[in-house]
Design a protein around this motif. Structure first.
Motif, PDB file in Angstrom:
ATOM      1  N   THR A  50      -5.247   6.590   3.851  1.00  0.00           N
ATOM      2  CA  THR A  50      -5.220   5.255   3.251  1.00  0.00           C
ATOM      3  C   THR A  50      -4.141   4.396   3.903  1.00  0.00           C
ATOM      4  O   THR A  50      -4.379   3.232   4.240  1.00  0.00           O
ATOM      5  CB  THR A  50      -5.004   5.347   1.726  1.00  0.00           C
ATOM      6  OG1 THR A  50      -6.009   6.214   1.179  1.00  0.00           O
ATOM      7  CG2 THR A  50      -5.100   3.993   1.070  1.00  0.00           C
ATOM      8  N   ALA A  51      -2.974   4.969   4.118  1.00  0.00           N
ATOM      9  CA  ALA A  51      -1.899   4.238   4.799  1.00  0.00           C
ATOM     10  C   ALA A  51      -2.309   3.899   6.232  1.00  0.00           C
ATOM     11  O   ALA A  51      -1.964   2.825   6.745  1.00  0.00           O
ATOM     12  CB  ALA A  51      -0.612   5.049   4.790  1.00  0.00           C
ATOM     13  N   ASP A  52      -3.050   4.794   6.870  1.00  0.00           N
ATOM     14  CA  ASP A  52      -3.539   4.514   8.226  1.00  0.00           C
ATOM     15  C   ASP A  52      -4.458   3.288   8.244  1.00  0.00           C
ATOM     16  O   ASP A  52      -4.405   2.486   9.183  1.00  0.00           O
ATOM     17  CB  ASP A  52      -4.280   5.722   8.806  1.00  0.00           C
ATOM     18  CG  ASP A  52      -3.349   6.841   9.233  1.00  0.00           C
ATOM     19  OD1 ASP A  52      -2.116   6.610   9.325  1.00  0.00           O
ATOM     20  OD2 ASP A  52      -3.852   7.964   9.464  1.00  0.00           O
ATOM     21  N   LEU A  53      -5.291   3.146   7.226  1.00  0.00           N
ATOM     22  CA  LEU A  53      -6.156   1.964   7.146  1.00  0.00           C
ATOM     23  C   LEU A  53      -5.328   0.691   7.001  1.00  0.00           C
ATOM     24  O   LEU A  53      -5.615  -0.323   7.642  1.00  0.00           O
ATOM     25  CB  LEU A  53      -7.128   2.080   5.968  1.00  0.00           C
ATOM     26  CG  LEU A  53      -8.379   2.905   6.185  1.00  0.00           C
ATOM     27  CD1 LEU A  53      -9.145   3.069   4.876  1.00  0.00           C
ATOM     28  CD2 LEU A  53      -9.271   2.279   7.239  1.00  0.00           C
TER      29      LEU A  53
ATOM     30  N   VAL B 240     -11.731  -0.336  -0.730  1.00  0.00           N
ATOM     31  CA  VAL B 240     -12.484   0.723  -1.402  1.00  0.00           C
ATOM     32  C   VAL B 240     -11.594   1.942  -1.638  1.00  0.00           C
ATOM     33  O   VAL B 240     -11.570   2.521  -2.732  1.00  0.00           O
ATOM     34  CB  VAL B 240     -13.729   1.105  -0.566  1.00  0.00           C
ATOM     35  CG1 VAL B 240     -14.406   2.355  -1.125  1.00  0.00           C
ATOM     36  CG2 VAL B 240     -14.712  -0.053  -0.518  1.00  0.00           C
ATOM     37  N   ARG B 241     -10.837   2.334  -0.628  1.00  0.00           N
ATOM     38  CA  ARG B 241      -9.976   3.510  -0.731  1.00  0.00           C
ATOM     39  C   ARG B 241      -8.905   3.294  -1.805  1.00  0.00           C
ATOM     40  O   ARG B 241      -8.603   4.202  -2.579  1.00  0.00           O
ATOM     41  CB  ARG B 241      -9.335   3.776   0.625  1.00  0.00           C
ATOM     42  CG  ARG B 241      -8.526   5.019   0.736  1.00  0.00           C
ATOM     43  CD  ARG B 241      -9.300   6.305   0.936  1.00  0.00           C
ATOM     44  NE  ARG B 241     -10.227   6.315   2.030  1.00  0.00           N
ATOM     45  CZ  ARG B 241      -9.966   6.723   3.258  1.00  0.00           C
ATOM     46  NH1 ARG B 241      -8.765   7.153   3.563  1.00  0.00           N
ATOM     47  NH2 ARG B 241     -10.907   6.731   4.176  1.00  0.00           N
TER      48      ARG B 241
ATOM     49  N   THR C 216       0.833  -1.204   0.000  1.00  0.00           N
ATOM     50  CA  THR C 216       0.000   0.000   0.000  1.00  0.00           C
ATOM     51  C   THR C 216       0.868   1.254   0.000  1.00  0.00           C
ATOM     52  O   THR C 216       0.619   2.199  -0.763  1.00  0.00           O
ATOM     53  CB  THR C 216      -0.953   0.008   1.215  1.00  0.00           C
ATOM     54  OG1 THR C 216      -1.843  -1.115   1.110  1.00  0.00           O
ATOM     55  CG2 THR C 216      -1.759   1.285   1.283  1.00  0.00           C
ATOM     56  N   VAL C 217       1.897   1.254   0.824  1.00  0.00           N
ATOM     57  CA  VAL C 217       2.795   2.413   0.876  1.00  0.00           C
ATOM     58  C   VAL C 217       3.484   2.603  -0.480  1.00  0.00           C
ATOM     59  O   VAL C 217       3.579   3.730  -0.985  1.00  0.00           O
ATOM     60  CB  VAL C 217       3.812   2.270   2.026  1.00  0.00           C
ATOM     61  CG1 VAL C 217       4.895   3.335   1.949  1.00  0.00           C
ATOM     62  CG2 VAL C 217       3.092   2.345   3.375  1.00  0.00           C
TER      63      VAL C 217
ATOM     64  N   ALA D 226     -11.400  -2.878   8.566  1.00  0.00           N
ATOM     65  CA  ALA D 226     -10.391  -1.961   8.029  1.00  0.00           C
ATOM     66  C   ALA D 226      -9.932  -2.417   6.650  1.00  0.00           C
ATOM     67  O   ALA D 226      -9.693  -1.594   5.757  1.00  0.00           O
ATOM     68  CB  ALA D 226      -9.204  -1.852   8.986  1.00  0.00           C
ATOM     69  N   LEU D 227      -9.827  -3.724   6.458  1.00  0.00           N
ATOM     70  CA  LEU D 227      -9.417  -4.275   5.162  1.00  0.00           C
ATOM     71  C   LEU D 227     -10.429  -3.928   4.075  1.00  0.00           C
ATOM     72  O   LEU D 227     -10.049  -3.529   2.965  1.00  0.00           O
ATOM     73  CB  LEU D 227      -9.245  -5.794   5.264  1.00  0.00           C
ATOM     74  CG  LEU D 227      -8.794  -6.511   4.002  1.00  0.00           C
ATOM     75  CD1 LEU D 227      -7.345  -6.165   3.684  1.00  0.00           C
ATOM     76  CD2 LEU D 227      -8.961  -8.018   4.169  1.00  0.00           C
TER      77      LEU D 227
END
Length: 151
Positions: free
Chosen positions: A39-42, A83-84, A20-21, A77-78
């Motif tokens: 988004t990274a927080d999720l 979605v994000r 993701t990062v 969260a996943l």
């Protein structure tokens, strides 16, 4: 062939965070300020909740309840992360060349940039699907342990 570890969901959550990062680092500065951190927080939340769930061995009803709660939070969260990431992907596809420049500031050809972006999104999608299946399996295991303890 090796069996899937009951804690594989922890490793996969870490992979999702890393990918993701890497994916978010391709966002333009304009969108990055608005989307990347949340988004990274999720992705971090998926990883953290998976770790918390794994740290609780289901040896009592209280621990089972706590483990299940963390697994459910990780899964929620996943799903939000999925979605994000889809929204980030759609934004990047508006200008895929902007996501891939070299140190000299040169852009990749449009077709190649789209291909690279598709490959990154595909890998993330496969990891999200795998994690979802692993979390469901961990939840089934917790339910089984609950039934055993209630006997």
């Amino acid at each position: 062939m090796r069996a899937v570890s009951k804690a594989e969901f922890v490793n996969t959550a870490g992979e999702i965070f890393d990918e993701t990062v890497a994916f978010l680092s391709r966002l333009s500065a304009r969108y990055s300020r608005l989307l990347a951190e949340k988004t990274a927080d999720l992705a971090g939340e998926v990883m953290d909740e998976a770790e918390k769930a794994n740290s609780l061995y289901p040896s009592s009803l209280l621990r089972i309840d706590r483990r299940e709660a963390h697994l459910l939070e990780a899964r929620a969260a996943l799903m939000a992360l999925d979605v994000r990431l889809g929204r980030c992907y759609r934004l990047m596809m508006k200008n895929p060349q902007g996501a891939f420049t070299n140190s000299a500031g040169q852009y990749l050809p449009p077709k190649k940039a789209e291909e690279k972006l598709d490959n990154m999104a595909q890998k993330l999608g496969e990891l999200v699907d795998k994690e979802n299946d692993l979390l469901k399996g961990a939840l089934d295991y917790v339910a089984k342990k609950r039934r055993e303890l209630k006997k």
